[in-house]
Scaffold this active site. Sequence first.
Site, PDB file in Angstrom:
ATOM      1  N   HIS A 160       0.840  -1.209   0.000  1.00  0.00           N
ATOM      2  CA  HIS A 160       0.000   0.000   0.000  1.00  0.00           C
ATOM      3  C   HIS A 160       0.875   1.259   0.000  1.00  0.00           C
ATOM      4  CE1 HIS A 160      -3.710   2.285   1.240  1.00  0.00           C
ATOM      5  NE2 HIS A 160      -2.793   3.097   1.729  1.00  0.00           N
ATOM      6  N   GLU A 161       1.814   1.325   0.938  1.00  0.00           N
ATOM      7  CA  GLU A 161       2.662   2.524   1.053  1.00  0.00           C
ATOM      8  C   GLU A 161       3.603   2.665  -0.152  1.00  0.00           C
ATOM      9  OE1 GLU A 161       1.811   4.725   2.994  1.00  0.00           O
ATOM     10  OE2 GLU A 161       0.607   3.573   4.424  1.00  0.00           O
TER      11      GLU A 161
END
Length: 596
Positions: free
Chosen positions: A387-388
């Site tokens: 995600h990051e």
Amino acid sequence: MTTVKKREEMDPQYQWKLEDIFATEKAWDEEFEKAKSMLPQFQAYQGKLNNAQDIFECFKLDDQLSMHLERLYVYANMRLHQNMANTKYQALAEKARKLNVEANEALSFINPEILALSNEKLDQLIADPQLAEYKHSLEEMKRSKAHILSQAEEAIMAQVGNISSASSNIFGMLNNADMKFPKVKNERGEEVELTHGTYIQFLESKNRDVRREAFGAMYRTYSSLKNTLGATFSANINKNLFMTKVRKYNSALEMYLYGDNVPTSVYNNLIETIHEHLPLMYRYMELRKKLLGIEELHMYDLFAPLVEEFDMNISYDKAQDIIAESLKPLGNDYLSVLQQGFKDGWIDVYENEGKRSGAYSWGAYGTHPYVLLNHKDNLNSMFTLTHEMGHALHSYYSDEAQTYRNAQYPIFLAEVASTLNEALLMDHLLKNSTDPKEKLYLLTYYADQFRTTVFRQTMFAEFEKIVHERSEQGESLTPEEYSAIYYDLNKLYYGDGVVVDEDIAMEWARIPHFYTSFYVYKYATGFSAATSFSKQILEEGAPAVERYLGFLKSGGSDYPIEILKRAGVDMSSPEPIEQAMSVFKELIEQMEELVK
């Protein structure tokens, strides 16, 4: 019990390299002085921003200053996040913050001067080749002009700004500081204090009595304060109605969507399309009931684990390998940047004493992005990493392709790249899972993301729309009416297969996002856009990848709806939401197969 290590005891290979922003603290001090010395230079342009040459020079100077300020601020705060107790970096972060305030004061004349120009003059400037790189900025200024007041009125509105945050502040204090919850019994029969933090843990308990008791205790507490909470929420709506009227918008919804230049039809379209697909939610609720082995599914059963916790022990290095494998559909260029991020000091991986909690992606234009994690060797942490890194690569491509001003992408687009990475990771895990228990665990994990991020956030968005519309029509809504509206929406969204407990009617009173009005719909549209992208990439291959990379490289160079449309995701149509729903349908079908 393992003790958390001190920062200096951590392995440097798992720490970010902030030296890539400033090699030494002396370099930070020098850049600070340089930025500070630029502030007086802006005085030369005051009263002169009526021609292309002066505007161009002033904007250029503004960009240079902003880049310095961003680097100073990001570096100081990221150093502080390594250990929040470090007084040296607390001071550095405060120094950077104060310089930002000074800069905002020095630059405060720019927008009003340009907005004072006639629309004809603004059109000339927008068309001027010398200002080509600032075309979008100038278009934005002209677009906002219809809602800007006279100088004297704007001065009054600035004062009103302090009052307008009162309802949010009061709710925050009441919700986080003053509200006290009773004790409830945990699985072991021990009396434990109920808090915001422990509530979700109680709802995830395998013991149904624990879930029921925590659920009832939570909402009885809110119900005991319903008049105060109702008055606070009404004050927030009244503030929105005041701003809408003064700023000459047709509705509060239009006002809050105006910043992103998102038509209200996008918001309404989301709600309508989700309504059409509510039978899928009802099917998922039937599956929940079957998997939990219960005759009646209650609201307090919605977070209960559906399958035995499947222990997926995934080391950080293994997580990197799995993520790289899952993102292969995005092509070699994307993968090589991803590997660069993994290997070249972009990521601060493990928890240490005093480190900021959670995870984020951040950085400054002109240097690579960074990612802060507090990695554990489990499935959740692997999803957090991908995600990051989605955010990080979005920033990387935007910064590479765009000028400073056009590289900043808006919140409306921010969650698309991160969620797309998660969708591709989940697709990869499901395709490669051979253990039915593991597969069911993954399917329920993913299906719950659809339930909480698309359906639940759309229900929140619909609640906001209804209460604002009724207030705009002159109704004075009471806490009982808020509760009735909210209860009916739960009945609609969860269907007849779920017992919608009376207590849930008070849930509107505990949602902090309702004080950031008309914001939650972005979670649902972002998730839908990402799911649509992932479906196109997996089915079409190269042409879809090309469009998607074009999206990443667009930054904030145009309005978000236009950027997405060019990349093949038209949020003004039902199609992306329908594509997301088709993925949800496939998940349900796979689950139904496994639980026959």
